[in-house]
Design a protein around this motif. Structure first.
Motif, PDB file in Angstrom:
ATOM      1  N   GLU A   1       3.486  -0.545  22.553  1.00 24.42           N
ATOM      2  CA  GLU A   1       3.526  -0.109  23.940  1.00 24.42           C
ATOM      3  C   GLU A   1       2.462   0.960  24.175  1.00 24.42           C
ATOM      4  N   ARG A   2       1.870   0.941  25.354  1.00 31.26           N
ATOM      5  CA  ARG A   2       0.928   1.966  25.793  1.00 31.26           C
ATOM      6  C   ARG A   2       1.713   2.967  26.631  1.00 31.26           C
ATOM      7  N   LEU A   3       1.795   4.209  26.152  1.00 28.32           N
ATOM      8  CA  LEU A   3       2.603   5.233  26.808  1.00 28.32           C
ATOM      9  C   LEU A   3       1.709   6.231  27.533  1.00 28.32           C
TER      10      LEU A   3
ATOM     11  N   LYS B   1       2.047   3.170  20.762  1.00 28.12           N
ATOM     12  CA  LYS B   1       3.104   3.304  19.766  1.00 28.12           C
ATOM     13  C   LYS B   1       3.677   1.934  19.446  1.00 28.12           C
ATOM     14  N   ALA B   2       3.878   1.663  18.149  1.00 27.55           N
ATOM     15  CA  ALA B   2       4.473   0.397  17.730  1.00 27.55           C
ATOM     16  C   ALA B   2       5.843   0.249  18.368  1.00 27.55           C
TER      17      ALA B   2
ATOM     18  N   LYS C   1       5.548   3.276  30.565  1.00 23.43           N
ATOM     19  CA  LYS C   1       5.449   2.410  29.387  1.00 23.43           C
ATOM     20  C   LYS C   1       4.893   1.062  29.824  1.00 23.43           C
ATOM     21  N   VAL C   2       3.895   0.583  29.097  1.00 24.06           N
ATOM     22  CA  VAL C   2       3.315  -0.734  29.376  1.00 24.06           C
ATOM     23  C   VAL C   2       3.163  -1.478  28.057  1.00 24.06           C
ATOM     24  N   ASP C   3       3.604  -2.728  28.018  1.00 23.57           N
ATOM     25  CA  ASP C   3       3.389  -3.532  26.811  1.00 23.57           C
ATOM     26  C   ASP C   3       1.896  -3.729  26.612  1.00 23.57           C
TER      27      ASP C   3
END
Length: 310
Positions: free
Chosen positions: A219-221, A236-237, A262-264
């Motif tokens: 995920e891109r936080l 983050k994994a 949060k973005v996948d």
């Protein structure tokens, strides 16, 4: 409640708010997938599997009781050889029954044929005998030399039969990764790997082909200080079942940072690629090159249109 298990892994995660369900990934799976029967064998062991689309499935493994070539004392050479031939024949029959059970259970409309691998003369002996169901014998596409005859021999068989399978997704993926490796070891500068490099090249439209491992889960936080002193992004994994993540203190004021978005990462990079007319390929880990993409390169690589030095 009805629980439906998809026939193939879902490789993207999407948060979707709408008046209807987002079913496109599932609908894609309903399209006809070519299926091939895989069989590797020698006189000690055998494995039966299927190649469904681009995924290799191992279904059965067998081991034999065929004695070695050295006979025990007191046995005549002729009697020992006869017993050994009987044991080999019985093992071939067991293999044929197991393979027939697996292959006949497949929807025959999409069943393209059977690939048989192993050393010589074992695979030739099996193919020439009446061990497979008579309808399946007509669908044998070829015999191929492979070194392994357990489950690990199934990917080797697919690789050995690549010319026969040249029009399926798995072989196309293998060729793409091999092209990436070629660019990587050359001086062209047209290979990129790792999120930072791939992302930078996507932003400037330099990526021709983006390859994402089907096992990539991250995920891109976006994290932000509650006082507004600092904001940053990190990857983050993704761990199923993990509900809480602490991004740590603000480097400016020391207050605890908060996750505000949060973005996948698969969805994010795929959308970036679409905007730049970049080809996106999801790579299976069912073969060696695909596993190497995930384990050695973090599941994210790109072939570039031109060298960027990024």
């Amino acid at each position: 409640t009805t629980i439906v298990e998809p026939p193939q892994p879902i490789v993207t995660y999407r948060y979707h708010c709408d008046s209807s369900f987002y079913l496109e990934p599932l609908e894609e799976m309903l399209k006809d997938a070519k299926t091939y029967g895989l069989l590797v064998l020698d006189r000690r062991e055998a494995a039966v599997g299927l190649l469904v689309g681009k995924h290799i499935e191992a279904h059965r493994t067998l081991t034999s009781t065929v004695p070695g070539k050295q006979r025990k004392g007191g046995q005549s050479a002729h009697r020992f050889q006869q017993l050994r031939l009987i044991a080999i024949h019985e093992f071939y029959k067991r293999i044929g029954d197991a393979a027939s059970d697996v292959f006949m259970a497949v929807d025959q409309k999409n069943f393209e044929g059977i690939l048989i691998g192993g050393p010589s003369p074992t695979k030739e002996e099996f193919e020439s005998g009446d061990f497979l169901h008579h309808e399946l014998k007509k669908k044998i596409l070829g015999l191929f030399d492979v070194a392994y005859t357990d489950e690990s021999g199934l990917p080797e068989l697919v690789n050995a039969a690549s010319e026969k399978l040249s029009d399926i997704d798995l072989i196309a993926e293998k060729k793409l990764i091999q092209r990436f490796f070629t660019e990587l070891v050359s001086d062209s500068g047209k290979a990129a790997y790792g999120e930072e490099s791939v992302r930078a090249n996507l932003l400037i439209g330099a990526v021709e082909v983006l390859m994402i491992s089907e096992d990539l889960r991250a995920e891109r936080l976006t994290i932000r200080c509650p006082n507004g002193d600092h904001e940053a992004k990190l990857t983050k994994a993704f761990k199923p079942g993990e509900d809480y993540f602490s991004p740590g203190p603000c480097p400016v004021c020391g207050y605890s940072m908060e996750v505000v978005e949060k973005v996948d990462i698969v969805d994010e990079l795929s959308e970036m690629a679409d905007q730049m007319n970049t080809q996106v390929e999801f790579i299976s880990t069912d073969f060696d090159e695909g596993s190497q993409l995930m384990n050695a390169f973090g599941g994210l690589v790109a072939i570039l249109r031109f060298s960027t030095g990024v």
